[in-house]
Design a protein around this motif. Structure first.
Motif, short mmCIF file in Angstrom:
data_model
loop_
_atom_site.label_atom_id
_atom_site.label_comp_id
_atom_site.label_asym_id
_atom_site.label_seq_id
_atom_site.Cartn_x
_atom_site.Cartn_y
_atom_site.Cartn_z
N ILE A 93 0.84 -1.19 -0.09
CA ILE A 93 0.07 0.11 0.01
C ILE A 93 1.02 1.27 -0.04
N VAL A 94 0.65 2.15 -1.01
CA VAL A 94 1.28 3.64 -1.04
C VAL A 94 0.65 4.52 0.09
N LEU A 95 1.16 5.11 0.91
CA LEU A 95 0.78 6.07 1.97
C LEU A 95 1.10 7.46 1.59
N THR A 96 0.35 8.39 1.51
CA THR A 96 0.50 9.74 0.99
C THR A 96 -0.01 10.48 2.37
N CYS A 97 0.55 11.71 2.85
CA CYS A 97 0.12 12.40 3.60
C CYS A 97 -0.08 14.06 3.25
N ALA A 98 -0.78 14.78 4.42
CA ALA A 98 -1.05 16.13 3.83
C ALA A 98 -0.13 17.11 4.13
N ARG A 99 1.19 16.85 3.61
CA ARG A 99 2.50 17.78 4.04
C ARG A 99 2.06 19.00 3.45
N GLY A 100 2.17 20.13 3.91
CA GLY A 100 2.08 21.76 3.34
C GLY A 100 0.77 22.01 3.55
N VAL A 101 -0.25 21.50 3.76
CA VAL A 101 -1.62 21.77 3.88
C VAL A 101 -1.82 22.84 4.92
N TYR A 102 -1.30 22.58 6.26
CA TYR A 102 -1.40 23.45 7.23
C TYR A 102 -0.23 24.46 7.68
N ASP A 103 0.85 24.25 6.80
CA ASP A 103 1.93 25.22 7.05
C ASP A 103 1.77 26.73 7.47
N ASN A 104 0.87 27.38 6.74
CA ASN A 104 0.66 28.73 7.03
C ASN A 104 0.16 28.73 8.52
N GLU A 105 -0.94 28.42 8.85
CA GLU A 105 -1.49 28.68 9.97
C GLU A 105 -0.62 28.00 11.18
N MET A 106 -0.02 27.01 11.09
CA MET A 106 0.77 26.36 12.10
C MET A 106 2.17 27.25 12.30
N ALA A 107 2.57 27.85 11.19
CA ALA A 107 3.62 28.77 11.31
C ALA A 107 3.30 30.27 11.83
N LEU A 108 2.18 30.61 11.79
CA LEU A 108 1.45 31.63 12.38
C LEU A 108 1.55 31.44 13.96
N HIS A 109 1.13 30.32 14.13
CA HIS A 109 0.74 29.92 15.65
C HIS A 109 2.26 30.00 16.09
N ALA A 110 3.06 29.33 15.63
CA ALA A 110 4.50 29.18 16.21
C ALA A 110 5.14 30.76 16.36
N LEU A 111 4.93 31.40 15.46
CA LEU A 111 5.30 33.03 15.51
C LEU A 111 4.56 33.64 16.68
N GLY A 112 3.07 33.42 16.95
CA GLY A 112 2.66 33.81 18.14
C GLY A 112 3.18 33.34 19.53
N LEU A 113 3.42 32.32 19.47
CA LEU A 113 4.07 31.58 20.73
C LEU A 113 5.74 32.04 20.90
N VAL A 114 6.11 32.20 19.90
CA VAL A 114 7.85 32.96 20.23
C VAL A 114 7.57 34.35 20.68
N LEU A 115 6.70 35.08 19.95
CA LEU A 115 6.47 36.56 20.41
C LEU A 115 5.93 36.80 21.82
N SER A 116 5.00 35.89 22.05
CA SER A 116 4.72 35.94 23.38
C SER A 116 5.73 35.48 24.56
N LEU A 117 6.47 34.49 24.29
CA LEU A 117 7.82 34.28 25.07
C LEU A 117 8.60 35.73 25.36
N PHE A 118 9.03 36.31 24.06
CA PHE A 118 9.83 37.16 24.14
C PHE A 118 9.62 38.55 24.86
N ARG A 119 8.06 38.73 24.65
CA ARG A 119 7.49 39.82 25.22
C ARG A 119 6.56 39.54 26.38
N SER A 120 6.87 38.44 26.96
CA SER A 120 6.35 37.92 28.43
C SER A 120 4.64 38.14 28.14
N LEU A 121 4.00 37.93 27.32
CA LEU A 121 2.66 38.00 27.28
C LEU A 121 1.76 37.19 27.97
#
Length: 322
Positions: A93-121
């Motif tokens: 069986i060949v298995l394919t995944c959803a790579r790339g589908v959620y990149d934008n929203e996950m990257a934005l979430h990661a950025l939000g977490l990073v800025l929250s840490l640096f700015r102590s939000l």
């Protein structure tokens, strides 16, 4: 159930909206589409399926597959499916995944977490809930040395955001040598730990495989400066959560933001809950969707490629685990 007169059976492990189902039918007009709405139904329908689209009930029904050639996952990480990789390989069986589908929203979430840490939000929010006019030290992100573990499409999207905000980004890839990708320095598996003492922000974007389990454990975390932050946006289990909690609590690491955990849901008694410097994000970097899901376009595109005899997008390498 009797034999179908259709060219083949495509089994959907989700309830498709009519417009999406119409598009699938137009792509594969010779096929019969069936929908599994329960585990028992998936087990009953699986023996005749040539194609399965969607995760739900797949692992439970896989042992009953007799004609299955391709399975399209709606998840990026497929470690749960790969628990049965021997069976998948045995059945061809060949298995394919959803790579790339959620990149934008996950990257934005990661950025939000990073800025929250640096700015102590997160700490300021705690003060607000106490009605406390207490200021905290806020750090400037510009010029921060950021090391991203993993260099897939999500990591590259995050790197773009961090660079845009002034971060100095490098990354780590599973290769024996160091290299470069444009202006990004890529460290190999033999040298990346040497960068930890120079790191202000460590971001994990790793798949969950045998080789990445607790790749970042106490020995690696102890190499970070006491001012460093850690963010895990990849898969739980690639980071030693207990070691991280201990080091943050004892101020050997400045803080962390975790969207994924070794055990989910995070047990209510876990010390991470009580550490103010750690942000708990309950596996929400990828938004809850429906009824129109972001992966519909990928399913339709890959089905067209399958029907046309073209290579499928995002095929999973069973040996590598992603």
């Amino acid at each position: 159930m009797g034999e179908s007169s259709a060219q083949g059976i495509i089994l959907l492990m989700y309830n498709p909206p009519e417009d999406h189902l119409d598009r699938l039918r137009s792509i594969a007009p010779g096929y019969e589409f069936r929908v599994a709405t329960s585990e028992n139904e998936a087990i009953r329908l699986m023996p005749e399926a040539e194609i399965v689209l969607g995760n739900r009930y797949f692992t439970q029904s896989l042992p009953f597959a007799r004609q299955l050639k391709w399975m399209q996952s709606n998840s990026v990480g497929v470690d749960l499916i790969l628990a049965q990789k021997d069976l998948l390989s045995q059945k061809g069986i060949v298995l394919t995944c959803a790579r790339g589908v959620y990149d934008n929203e996950m990257a934005l979430h990661a950025l939000g977490l990073v800025l929250s840490l640096f700015r102590s939000l997160h700490l300021l929010r705690d003060e607000q809930l106490r009605h406390s006019w207490q200021r905290h030290r806020l750090r400037d992100f510009e010029g921060s040395r950021c090391l991203i573990l993993g260099w897939g499409s999500l990591a590259q999207k995050i790197a773009g955001y961090l660079t845009a905000f002034g971060g100095r980004v490098s990354a780590v890839r599973n290769q024996s040598h160091d290299s470069e990708d444009g202006e990004i320095k890529i460290f190999g598996r033999n040298s990346w730990e040497e960068q930890l003492p120079l790191t202000d922000l460590l971001v994990l974007c790793l798949p969950k495989t045998a080789g990445t389990m607790r790749l970042v454990g106490r020995p690696q975390l102890e190499k970070l400066p006491a001012t460093a932050f850690v963010v895990n946006i990849g898969r739980g289990g690639t980071l030693d959560d207990d070691a991280l909690a201990d080091l943050v609590r004892n101020r050997f690491i400045a803080g962390a933001a975790l969207d994924v955990f070794e055990q989910e849901p995070l047990p209510s008694a876990h010390p991470i809950w009580t550490i103010p410097e750690i942000i708990v994000s309950p596996h929400v970097a990828r938004s809850l969707e429906g009824p129109n899901f972001k992966w519909f376009a990928l399913f339709e595109n890959n089905l067209a490629r399958y029907i046309g005899g073209q290579p499928l997008l995002h095929q999973v390498d069973y040996a590598r685990g992603y």
